[in-house]
Design a protein around this motif. Sequence first.
Motif, PDB file in Angstrom:
ATOM      1  N   ASN A 181       0.812  -1.216   0.000  1.00 28.79           N
ATOM      2  CA  ASN A 181       0.000   0.000   0.000  1.00 28.79           C
ATOM      3  C   ASN A 181       0.849   1.272   0.000  1.00 28.79           C
ATOM      4  O   ASN A 181       0.355   2.348   0.346  1.00 28.79           O
ATOM      5  CB  ASN A 181      -0.944  -0.013   1.202  1.00 28.79           C
ATOM      6  N   ASN A 182       2.111   1.140  -0.389  1.00 28.30           N
ATOM      7  CA  ASN A 182       3.034   2.276  -0.491  1.00 28.30           C
ATOM      8  C   ASN A 182       3.157   3.067   0.808  1.00 28.30           C
ATOM      9  O   ASN A 182       3.227   4.298   0.793  1.00 28.30           O
ATOM     10  CB  ASN A 182       2.639   3.203  -1.646  1.00 28.30           C
ATOM     11  N   LEU A 183       3.168   2.349   1.929  1.00 29.60           N
ATOM     12  CA  LEU A 183       3.400   2.957   3.231  1.00 29.60           C
ATOM     13  C   LEU A 183       4.837   2.670   3.633  1.00 29.60           C
ATOM     14  O   LEU A 183       5.384   1.625   3.258  1.00 29.60           O
ATOM     15  CB  LEU A 183       2.460   2.358   4.292  1.00 29.60           C
ATOM     16  N   PRO A 184       5.462   3.537   4.407  1.00 28.70           N
ATOM     17  CA  PRO A 184       6.804   3.214   4.903  1.00 28.70           C
ATOM     18  C   PRO A 184       6.747   1.913   5.704  1.00 28.70           C
ATOM     19  O   PRO A 184       5.858   1.716   6.527  1.00 28.70           O
ATOM     20  CB  PRO A 184       7.145   4.403   5.808  1.00 28.70           C
ATOM     21  N   ALA A 185       7.694   1.016   5.431  1.00 31.06           N
ATOM     22  CA  ALA A 185       7.678  -0.304   6.059  1.00 31.06           C
ATOM     23  C   ALA A 185       8.733  -0.452   7.149  1.00 31.06           C
ATOM     24  O   ALA A 185       8.979  -1.549   7.625  1.00 31.06           O
ATOM     25  CB  ALA A 185       7.879  -1.380   4.989  1.00 31.06           C
ATOM     26  N   SER A 186       9.328   0.658   7.569  1.00 32.78           N
ATOM     27  CA  SER A 186      10.351   0.582   8.617  1.00 32.78           C
ATOM     28  C   SER A 186       9.731   0.916   9.967  1.00 32.78           C
ATOM     29  O   SER A 186       8.664   1.513  10.043  1.00 32.78           O
ATOM     30  CB  SER A 186      11.485   1.559   8.322  1.00 32.78           C
ATOM     31  N   GLY A 187      10.422   0.510  11.021  1.00 30.76           N
ATOM     32  CA  GLY A 187       9.966   0.816  12.375  1.00 30.76           C
ATOM     33  C   GLY A 187       9.623  -0.439  13.143  1.00 30.76           C
ATOM     34  O   GLY A 187       9.648  -1.548  12.620  1.00 30.76           O
ATOM     35  N   SER A 188       9.277  -0.228  14.405  1.00 30.49           N
ATOM     36  CA  SER A 188       8.919  -1.347  15.276  1.00 30.49           C
ATOM     37  C   SER A 188       7.516  -1.847  14.925  1.00 30.49           C
ATOM     38  O   SER A 188       6.772  -1.205  14.186  1.00 30.49           O
ATOM     39  CB  SER A 188       8.940  -0.893  16.738  1.00 30.49           C
ATOM     40  N   LYS A 189       7.167  -2.979  15.488  1.00 24.66           N
ATOM     41  CA  LYS A 189       5.838  -3.538  15.256  1.00 24.66           C
ATOM     42  C   LYS A 189       4.759  -2.570  15.736  1.00 24.66           C
ATOM     43  O   LYS A 189       3.733  -2.394  15.078  1.00 24.66           O
ATOM     44  CB  LYS A 189       5.708  -4.887  15.960  1.00 24.66           C
ATOM     45  N   ILE A 190       5.013  -1.910  16.850  1.00 30.82           N
ATOM     46  CA  ILE A 190       4.044  -0.954  17.387  1.00 30.82           C
ATOM     47  C   ILE A 190       3.881   0.222  16.426  1.00 30.82           C
ATOM     48  O   ILE A 190       2.762   0.667  16.154  1.00 30.82           O
ATOM     49  CB  ILE A 190       4.468  -0.487  18.791  1.00 30.82           C
ATOM     50  N   GLU A 191       5.004   0.731  15.891  1.00 26.87           N
ATOM     51  CA  GLU A 191       4.929   1.848  14.935  1.00 26.87           C
ATOM     52  C   GLU A 191       4.182   1.435  13.667  1.00 26.87           C
ATOM     53  O   GLU A 191       3.362   2.200  13.143  1.00 26.87           O
ATOM     54  CB  GLU A 191       6.340   2.328  14.574  1.00 26.87           C
TER      55      GLU A 191
END
Length: 191
Positions: free
Chosen positions: A33-43
């Motif tokens: 869905n063209n969303l940033p895929a980085s970060g923690s599971k919570i983010e």
Amino acid sequence: MSARPGLNDSLDGKTFRNYYYLKEELVAFCRANNLPASGSKIELTDRIAVFLDTGEVLKPVKKSRAKAVLTEDLTEESVIESGFVCSERHRAFFKSKIGKSFSFNVLFQNWLKANAGRTYGDAIAAYYEIAEDKKKKKTKIDKQFEYNTYVRDFFEDNKGRSLEDAITCWKYKKSLPGHNRYEKEDLDALT
């Protein structure tokens, strides 16, 4: 028992948050869905819930890490630098002083980050204190580690049960809407 819905853009944020999804599923959804895929599971969970409810794309929170430049060899008298970052150099130092069993556990990392200006000798003493405290009391498992928390709570309530039993109950629990904390009723999955 209602089946867990597949993660897709037809869900609303509330329904999405009611079920357990693996981090890999969250990352795949973000990429699709063209969303940033980085970060923690919570983010990732927060980012997806906002997207499902509003269509808004939340950007990842940039965490700046101060790069510590150490030019001298570390000693017990060396001062812990501001913005401490666990590195191979630090690991080698602590292993040489504490032994091969040394590891950067979360409590020790937090101590190092909160105690800039103290010495590495103080850090070694703190490491041993933290290790003793861990033996005496149950350690806190961070929020994002739901599986670990579930399994620990399962065994506290079910002495003598197997890990296979715990995993069966966990799989049952995460297929249900709502929280993923262990409850005695989860044993129904074993019958």
